[in-house]
Design a protein around this motif. Sequence first.
Motif, PDB file in Angstrom:
ATOM      1  N   LYS A 191     -24.073   6.408  18.721  1.00 15.21           N
ATOM      2  CA  LYS A 191     -25.513   6.154  18.626  1.00 15.21           C
ATOM      3  C   LYS A 191     -25.842   4.749  18.107  1.00 15.21           C
ATOM      4  O   LYS A 191     -26.775   4.120  18.605  1.00 15.21           O
ATOM      5  N   PHE A 192     -25.128   4.271  17.067  1.00 13.76           N
ATOM      6  CA  PHE A 192     -25.492   2.952  16.522  1.00 13.76           C
ATOM      7  C   PHE A 192     -24.276   2.217  15.925  1.00 13.76           C
ATOM      8  O   PHE A 192     -24.210   1.960  14.729  1.00 13.76           O
ATOM      9  N   PRO A 193     -23.304   1.833  16.768  1.00  9.84           N
ATOM     10  CA  PRO A 193     -22.120   1.113  16.264  1.00  9.84           C
ATOM     11  C   PRO A 193     -22.470  -0.222  15.611  1.00  9.84           C
ATOM     12  O   PRO A 193     -21.839  -0.631  14.634  1.00  9.84           O
ATOM     13  N   LYS A 194     -23.484  -0.920  16.134  1.00 10.62           N
ATOM     14  CA  LYS A 194     -23.863  -2.218  15.562  1.00 10.62           C
ATOM     15  C   LYS A 194     -24.399  -2.065  14.150  1.00 10.62           C
ATOM     16  O   LYS A 194     -24.226  -2.954  13.295  1.00 10.62           O
ATOM     17  N   ASP A 195     -25.065  -0.947  13.880  1.00  9.53           N
ATOM     18  CA  ASP A 195     -25.629  -0.731  12.546  1.00  9.53           C
ATOM     19  C   ASP A 195     -24.536  -0.452  11.526  1.00  9.53           C
ATOM     20  O   ASP A 195     -24.671  -0.801  10.342  1.00  9.53           O
ATOM     21  N   ILE A 196     -23.446   0.174  11.957  1.00 13.98           N
ATOM     22  CA  ILE A 196     -22.301   0.375  11.054  1.00 13.98           C
ATOM     23  C   ILE A 196     -21.742  -0.987  10.659  1.00 13.98           C
ATOM     24  O   ILE A 196     -21.405  -1.227   9.490  1.00 13.98           O
ATOM     25  N   THR A 197     -21.672  -1.872  11.644  1.00 14.89           N
ATOM     26  CA  THR A 197     -21.199  -3.242  11.376  1.00 14.89           C
ATOM     27  C   THR A 197     -22.101  -3.925  10.356  1.00 14.89           C
ATOM     28  O   THR A 197     -21.622  -4.569   9.409  1.00 14.89           O
ATOM     29  N   LEU A 198     -23.416  -3.784  10.521  1.00 17.35           N
ATOM     30  CA  LEU A 198     -24.358  -4.393   9.579  1.00 17.35           C
ATOM     31  C   LEU A 198     -24.163  -3.848   8.170  1.00 17.35           C
ATOM     32  O   LEU A 198     -24.173  -4.604   7.188  1.00 17.35           O
ATOM     33  N   PHE A 199     -23.982  -2.531   8.054  1.00 17.39           N
ATOM     34  CA  PHE A 199     -23.767  -1.927   6.734  1.00 17.39           C
ATOM     35  C   PHE A 199     -22.544  -2.531   6.047  1.00 17.39           C
ATOM     36  O   PHE A 199     -22.588  -2.911   4.864  1.00 17.39           O
ATOM     37  N   LEU A 200     -21.453  -2.645   6.794  1.00 18.33           N
ATOM     38  CA  LEU A 200     -20.210  -3.184   6.214  1.00 18.33           C
ATOM     39  C   LEU A 200     -20.356  -4.655   5.859  1.00 18.33           C
ATOM     40  O   LEU A 200     -19.867  -5.104   4.805  1.00 18.33           O
ATOM     41  N   MET A 201     -21.057  -5.425   6.710  1.00 16.82           N
ATOM     42  CA  MET A 201     -21.274  -6.852   6.400  1.00 16.82           C
ATOM     43  C   MET A 201     -22.122  -7.012   5.149  1.00 16.82           C
ATOM     44  O   MET A 201     -21.875  -7.904   4.324  1.00 16.82           O
ATOM     45  N   LEU A 202     -23.143  -6.162   4.999  1.00 18.15           N
ATOM     46  CA  LEU A 202     -23.996  -6.231   3.816  1.00 18.15           C
ATOM     47  C   LEU A 202     -23.197  -5.867   2.571  1.00 18.15           C
ATOM     48  O   LEU A 202     -23.350  -6.498   1.505  1.00 18.15           O
ATOM     49  N   LEU A 259     -11.373   3.200  11.880  1.00 19.75           N
ATOM     50  CA  LEU A 259     -12.412   2.193  11.750  1.00 19.75           C
ATOM     51  C   LEU A 259     -11.838   0.775  11.813  1.00 19.75           C
ATOM     52  O   LEU A 259     -12.468  -0.139  12.348  1.00 19.75           O
ATOM     53  N   MET A 260     -10.626   0.621  11.320  1.00 20.62           N
ATOM     54  CA  MET A 260     -10.010  -0.709  11.271  1.00 20.62           C
ATOM     55  C   MET A 260      -9.851  -1.296  12.678  1.00 20.62           C
ATOM     56  O   MET A 260     -10.093  -2.478  12.908  1.00 20.62           O
ATOM     57  N   ASN A 261      -9.431  -0.462  13.634  1.00 21.00           N
ATOM     58  CA  ASN A 261      -9.274  -0.946  15.008  1.00 21.00           C
ATOM     59  C   ASN A 261     -10.601  -0.999  15.751  1.00 21.00           C
ATOM     60  O   ASN A 261     -10.809  -1.839  16.619  1.00 21.00           O
ATOM     61  N   ARG A 262     -11.506  -0.075  15.428  1.00 16.84           N
ATOM     62  CA  ARG A 262     -12.817  -0.072  16.074  1.00 16.84           C
ATOM     63  C   ARG A 262     -13.598  -1.346  15.734  1.00 16.84           C
ATOM     64  O   ARG A 262     -14.288  -1.892  16.597  1.00 16.84           O
ATOM     65  N   LEU A 263     -13.502  -1.740  14.465  1.00  9.49           N
ATOM     66  CA  LEU A 263     -14.274  -2.899  13.995  1.00  9.49           C
ATOM     67  C   LEU A 263     -13.320  -3.968  13.448  1.00  9.49           C
ATOM     68  O   LEU A 263     -13.471  -4.454  12.323  1.00  9.49           O
ATOM     69  N   LYS A 264     -12.356  -4.338  14.244  1.00  7.99           N
ATOM     70  CA  LYS A 264     -11.319  -5.285  13.807  1.00  7.99           C
ATOM     71  C   LYS A 264     -11.882  -6.631  13.360  1.00  7.99           C
ATOM     72  O   LYS A 264     -11.439  -7.179  12.335  1.00  7.99           O
ATOM     73  N   PRO A 265     -12.894  -7.211  14.070  1.00  7.28           N
ATOM     74  CA  PRO A 265     -13.435  -8.495  13.612  1.00  7.28           C
ATOM     75  C   PRO A 265     -14.043  -8.411  12.200  1.00  7.28           C
ATOM     76  O   PRO A 265     -13.923  -9.350  11.410  1.00  7.28           O
ATOM     77  N   VAL A 266     -14.701  -7.291  11.879  1.00  3.13           N
ATOM     78  CA  VAL A 266     -15.285  -7.124  10.540  1.00  3.13           C
ATOM     79  C   VAL A 266     -14.161  -7.014   9.507  1.00  3.13           C
ATOM     80  O   VAL A 266     -14.258  -7.563   8.397  1.00  3.13           O
TER      81      VAL A 266
END
Length: 770
Positions: free
Chosen positions: A689-700, A721-728
Amino acid sequence: MLQISHIQVYNPFNMTQEELINIFVVRTAIFKEIFEDIKFSEMKHPEQHYIIQGIRGQGKTTLLLRIYYEIVRDIKLSKKLIPIIFNEEPYNIRKLYNLWETTAGLLEERNEFAGLTGKMEKEFNKTDYEMRCFEILETSLKKNHKKLILFIDNIGMFLEKLDKKDQHRLREVLIESSELRIIGASSSIVEFSYDYGKPFFEFFKISKLKGLNFEETKVLLLKLGEMYNKKKIKALVENNPGRIEALRRLTGGVIRTIVLLFEIFIDEEIGSAFIDLEKILDNVTPLYKHRMDDLSPPQQQIVDVIAINWDAMSTKDIAKKTRMQSKVAAAQLNQLQRNNIIEKQATSTKNNFYRISERFFNIWYLMRQGRRKDVNKVRFLVEFLEIWCSKDELQKRALKHLDAIEKGGIYHRYALYFTEAISKTDISYEIQDKLIKKIREYVGPIDKGLLRDLSPSNLEILSNVEILFKNKKYESALKELQKIRYNDTIKLFFSGYIYHLKGDFSKAEEYYLKAAESGDSFALNNIAMLYHYEFKEFRKAEEYYLKSVESGDTDALFNIAVLYHKEFKDFKKSEEYYLKAVESGVTQALFNIALLYHYEFKDFKKAEEYYLKAVESGYTKSLNNLAWMFFKEKIDKIKALEYAEKSFKEEKTIFTAYTYSTILLWNNEFEKAYKISKEFIENPESFEKFPKDITLFLMLLISKKQYHLTLKIFNENPYDLMNRLKPVYYALMYFMQDDYPNEYRKMGEELKQTVEEIIEEILRLEKDYE
């Protein structure tokens, strides 16, 4: 002035060109369609051939003649196109060469075609005589730069006379030759058009003539009145629409019979419908007797059984009554249906029902052939047909009958009989429901058995329909709905609604439009929604939403606002209609106008005002949007937290958990944010539903220097999560190089730019949400 005695009911060929054109005021659309096709076809290549199909008396011959005369009258067209019309009964044509011979004889009336038949006669003894005849005909047409159009009435009879060789040959000619074209007419469904094994299977374009509707009947009668006694007929049509409509329904809208009605209207304008009917029956007896005489003995027997029964019958019942085997009866029924004598009423099973297609023919049969009890049944029907079109009178009679039942003393059989009859007319659903419930109370204690055949009220039927479609039993719901006799606005609307739910949008459109034409404002709104969300025809959606708004439907105010908001991006209009919807009490409009102020106008004060109003009206999900607005626009982190906490407590979802935990980070409540984040970050639905928002939460979280807490989330997450959001993850490692000096270096070159952009975003977040 044309006199009424000149109107030839049974044979339009006896009318002059002027008389026929003058009286031709219906069937104008199909006339225009076929004539324009003829006019604008250059006939450089073989063109489409037509068969006009309809029951006897529907105006097929008149339509053929009208097209014929229009070609003759068109100076430019008649220079290149020669129309030839054959009489209704072409008895002399039984071989294909007869058609060419007859055509040649008619062409010889024109000087340029003189000698055609003589040329054909010289080839008579040749084995390929027919081919030579056509070659002579075609060569002559080409020589004179002419095209030929043949109008063949009763084309079915003509085609059936030809043997298979001639049929195949005619098909070959029509496919290959661009010199001639055929427009035919038939009172039966020509077998060749639907039988795969026949030469003319799906060869002709079939144009079907249906019975005239009320307005067309008025136009026809007014035209007849104009030619005889304008004031007299005009007054009758305008002041007695119920009488005209009752008899129109009985005739099935058949033109020939309606013209006969005209003669009765001229004679007696104050006669009852039954006297009118008796006169019409006398006039149509030759026509209907001929129709019965044309049938085979088994078919006559079947028609007798169905006509006497009046209501539709199953094949099994028909076979039982006629003592035929079911297969034999079914074969005869199919033939009768093709010839338009009977019609099939489909059911949800294979057991279809059959009844006489032309109801006036059925009435004629009962009145002239039926037993006395059947005649009484039809008289009763006619008496009510006379009042059906006057709804006020029906309502008065129904209420008077209801009052008599309530007072008691009325003969119970008559009470039941009258209730059953009037409940099938166009009275209100409420009155009908009261009548049926009251008659059950009244008759039940006297003779309960009499109530077995009493139909349920329309409101009872609708209640059953609602239960069925809520359980997704759409076919059963549609079948139940057919128990309502009238195709009134309610029945039409519910038919459209069920087809809408079923996903049959074309059918839904058909019934919604019919309901809308009948004045149903809800149908206007629903057809608009169909165009809006299913067909994506936004201008049509706008048109019907506006019509619905004009009719007072408040839901349409909201829906058109959404259309302007989402599809047209006309935010001013959207605001206008959202506000109107709010004033009309549509609570969802409060939320949507808040979204409009929030995202489009950037008027955050107004957005907050309407989000809160939406919450007060029970639309609690507005709190989550309000909290998010305060976060994204960095308005007030304390208020944002207040709204987010209320929203999360009101409804715990992955969305409210995300908003709440993110705003907790803004307020530096890290452990609580970490705890709440599990609600969405450990739910696989969130990644969809909102993968980009998970990224925002982790960046914040990283921007708040909560590196170890972020790493903990990466390590604990059950969904890799580590492989899903490897750049973060590598951005995190950039900030944790003191603890993990080599981890950041593992990053592939292809990720470098993305990771650098994330790092920049983290630094921006650090400033924005300090």
